[in-house]
Each structure stands twice: as structure tokens, then as C-alpha cells.
Design a protein around this motif. Structure first.
Motif, short mmCIF file in Angstrom:
data_model
loop_
_atom_site.label_atom_id
_atom_site.label_comp_id
_atom_site.label_asym_id
_atom_site.label_seq_id
_atom_site.Cartn_x
_atom_site.Cartn_y
_atom_site.Cartn_z
N LYS A 9 0.77 -1.10 0.06
CA LYS A 9 0.06 0.01 -0.12
C LYS A 9 0.88 1.29 0.09
CE LYS A 9 -4.01 2.05 1.98
NZ LYS A 9 -4.94 1.90 0.87
N GLY A 10 0.51 2.12 -0.88
CA GLY A 10 1.47 3.42 -0.80
C GLY A 10 2.75 3.23 -1.85
N GLN A 11 2.89 2.29 -2.43
CA GLN A 11 4.13 1.99 -3.31
C GLN A 11 3.80 2.33 -4.56
OE1 GLN A 11 5.60 -1.80 -2.04
NE2 GLN A 11 6.79 -1.03 -0.55
N PRO A 12 4.59 2.95 -5.23
CA PRO A 12 4.22 3.05 -6.99
C PRO A 12 4.53 1.75 -7.50
CG PRO A 12 6.46 4.18 -6.20
CD PRO A 12 5.76 3.63 -5.06
N GLY A 13 3.98 1.96 -8.85
CA GLY A 13 4.14 0.85 -9.77
C GLY A 13 5.46 1.03 -10.33
N PHE A 14 5.83 0.14 -10.96
CA PHE A 14 7.34 -0.18 -11.73
C PHE A 14 7.50 0.91 -12.74
CE2 PHE A 14 10.40 -1.75 -14.84
CZ PHE A 14 11.55 -1.75 -13.89
N ALA A 15 6.48 0.89 -13.57
CA ALA A 15 6.72 2.15 -14.66
C ALA A 15 6.56 3.45 -14.12
CB ALA A 15 5.67 1.88 -15.95
N GLU A 16 5.52 3.60 -13.39
CA GLU A 16 5.33 5.22 -12.64
C GLU A 16 6.56 5.68 -11.93
OE1 GLU A 16 1.96 7.30 -9.86
OE2 GLU A 16 2.37 5.23 -9.73
N ALA A 17 7.16 4.61 -11.24
CA ALA A 17 8.22 4.87 -10.40
C ALA A 17 9.65 5.40 -11.37
CB ALA A 17 8.88 3.82 -9.51
N ALA A 18 9.55 4.71 -12.28
CA ALA A 18 10.83 4.84 -13.24
C ALA A 18 10.69 5.83 -14.05
CB ALA A 18 10.71 3.75 -14.35
N LEU A 19 9.51 6.52 -14.55
CA LEU A 19 9.10 7.72 -15.27
C LEU A 19 9.26 8.83 -14.35
CD1 LEU A 19 6.38 6.36 -17.72
CD2 LEU A 19 8.77 6.77 -18.34
N PHE A 20 8.67 9.06 -13.25
CA PHE A 20 8.67 9.96 -12.46
C PHE A 20 9.68 10.21 -11.27
CE2 PHE A 20 4.36 9.41 -14.26
CZ PHE A 20 4.30 10.51 -15.14
N GLY A 21 10.57 9.20 -11.11
CA GLY A 21 11.57 9.32 -9.99
C GLY A 21 11.03 9.10 -8.73
N LEU A 22 10.23 8.11 -8.47
CA LEU A 22 9.39 7.93 -7.22
C LEU A 22 10.02 7.02 -6.29
CD1 LEU A 22 5.78 7.70 -8.67
CD2 LEU A 22 6.79 9.80 -8.09
N CYS A 23 10.06 7.57 -5.07
CA CYS A 23 10.57 6.59 -3.88
C CYS A 23 9.99 5.38 -3.97
CB CYS A 23 10.49 7.33 -2.63
SG CYS A 23 10.86 6.35 -1.36
N PRO A 24 10.55 4.16 -3.81
CA PRO A 24 10.06 2.79 -4.15
C PRO A 24 9.16 2.52 -2.74
CG PRO A 24 12.30 2.48 -3.90
CD PRO A 24 11.97 4.01 -4.15
N GLU A 25 9.65 3.16 -1.54
CA GLU A 25 9.02 2.99 -0.39
C GLU A 25 7.73 3.55 -0.24
OE1 GLU A 25 8.80 1.40 3.63
OE2 GLU A 25 10.22 1.03 2.16
N CYS A 26 7.73 5.07 -0.46
CA CYS A 26 6.48 6.14 -0.23
C CYS A 26 5.65 6.39 -1.25
CB CYS A 26 6.87 7.03 0.94
SG CYS A 26 7.90 8.22 0.39
N GLY A 27 6.67 6.46 -2.65
CA GLY A 27 5.90 6.86 -3.73
C GLY A 27 6.17 8.54 -3.92
N ALA A 28 6.81 9.28 -3.09
CA ALA A 28 7.24 10.66 -3.13
C ALA A 28 8.30 10.89 -4.43
CB ALA A 28 7.86 11.13 -1.80
N ARG A 29 8.03 12.06 -4.83
CA ARG A 29 9.07 12.23 -6.17
C ARG A 29 10.39 12.83 -5.43
NH1 ARG A 29 6.50 14.91 -11.36
NH2 ARG A 29 4.78 13.17 -11.40
#
Length: 128
Positions: A9-29
Motif C-alpha cells: 500500500k502506497g508503493q508506486p508501480g514499476f513504470a510510474e516509479a521509473a518515469l517520475f523518479g518516485l521513491c519505491p517505499e512511499c511514492g514521493a518524488r
């Protein structure tokens, strides 16, 4: 319909994290501190990015892939339209730089996210 489990819960998807530079733990940029340089840690959740070993793999693959594409497109343009040299310079230099920077950010973020999601460690690491 969401398939979030309590662990994801709260973790971004693989493609979204890669494209937007999101933290894999919390989803923040918060993954990047520069154009293609990782931040030391996430300012939201405190995840230490320095423990991940992304290395130079993304840069090597991007050099080959983007270089091959640009050379192929430049040859196609030269054969089909035969523009002056300055057209090639004005077109391919910025396009190559942009493709490398965007691609490098995405590739590095994807590799870090993959390491995080698979709990990858260095060989011989004491962190079990």
C-alpha cells in the motif's frame, strides 16, 4: 479495483516509479537530487538510496540503444532528403542529449526500484 496489500500500500508501480523518479517505499518524488543523480535518501520516509547499487549498466545500454537509433535515423534522413550538415547538427545533437538524460533517469530509477522490490543485496553482504 485495487490490489494493494498491506505490504504494498502506497508503493508506486514499476513504470510510474521509473518515469517520475518516485521513491519505491512511499511514492514521493524524491529519488533524484540532480539531472540523473540520486538523492542521498528520501526526504519523506527516510529510505537510504545509497545502499542500492545501480552502477553503470543503464549508461552502457543507453549508449548502444540510443546511439544506434540516432545513427539509423540520421542515415535515413541523409539518404531520403540529403539536408545540409547544419540540419543534422541542429536536429541530432539536442535530440541525443535529451534522449540520454531522460532515458538515464528512467533506467536508473527502474533499476533501483527493481532492486528494492526484490530486496537485492551485494554478494557477501552481511545484511540478511
Amino acid at each position: 479495483m485495487s490490489s494493494d496489500t498491506p505490504e504494498t500500500k502506497g508503493q508506486p508501480g514499476f513504470a510510474e516509479a521509473a518515469l517520475f523518479g518516485l521513491c519505491p517505499e512511499c511514492g514521493a518524488r524524491t529519488l533524484f537530487d540532480g539531472v540523473a543523480q540520486f538523492a542521498p535518501k528520501c526526504s519523506s520516509c527516510g529510505l537510504d538510496y545509497s545502499k542500492f547499487n545501480v552502477g553503470d549498466g543503464p549508461a552502457g545500454f543507453l549508449t548502444l540503444i540510443i546511439g544506434g537509433l540516432i545513427v539509423g535515423l540520421a542515415l535515413w534522413l541523409e539518404v531520403s532528403l540529403a539536408p545540409p550538415f547544419w540540419v543534422h547538427a541542429m536536429l541530432w545533437i539536442p535530440l541525443t542529449a535529451a534522449a540520454v538524460l531522460i532515458g538515464l533517469r528512467a533506467a536508473k530509477a527502474a533499476l533501483l526500484f527493481a532492486e528494492y522490490s526484490r530486496n537485492a543485496r551485494e554478494t557477501g553482504s552481511q545484511d540478511l
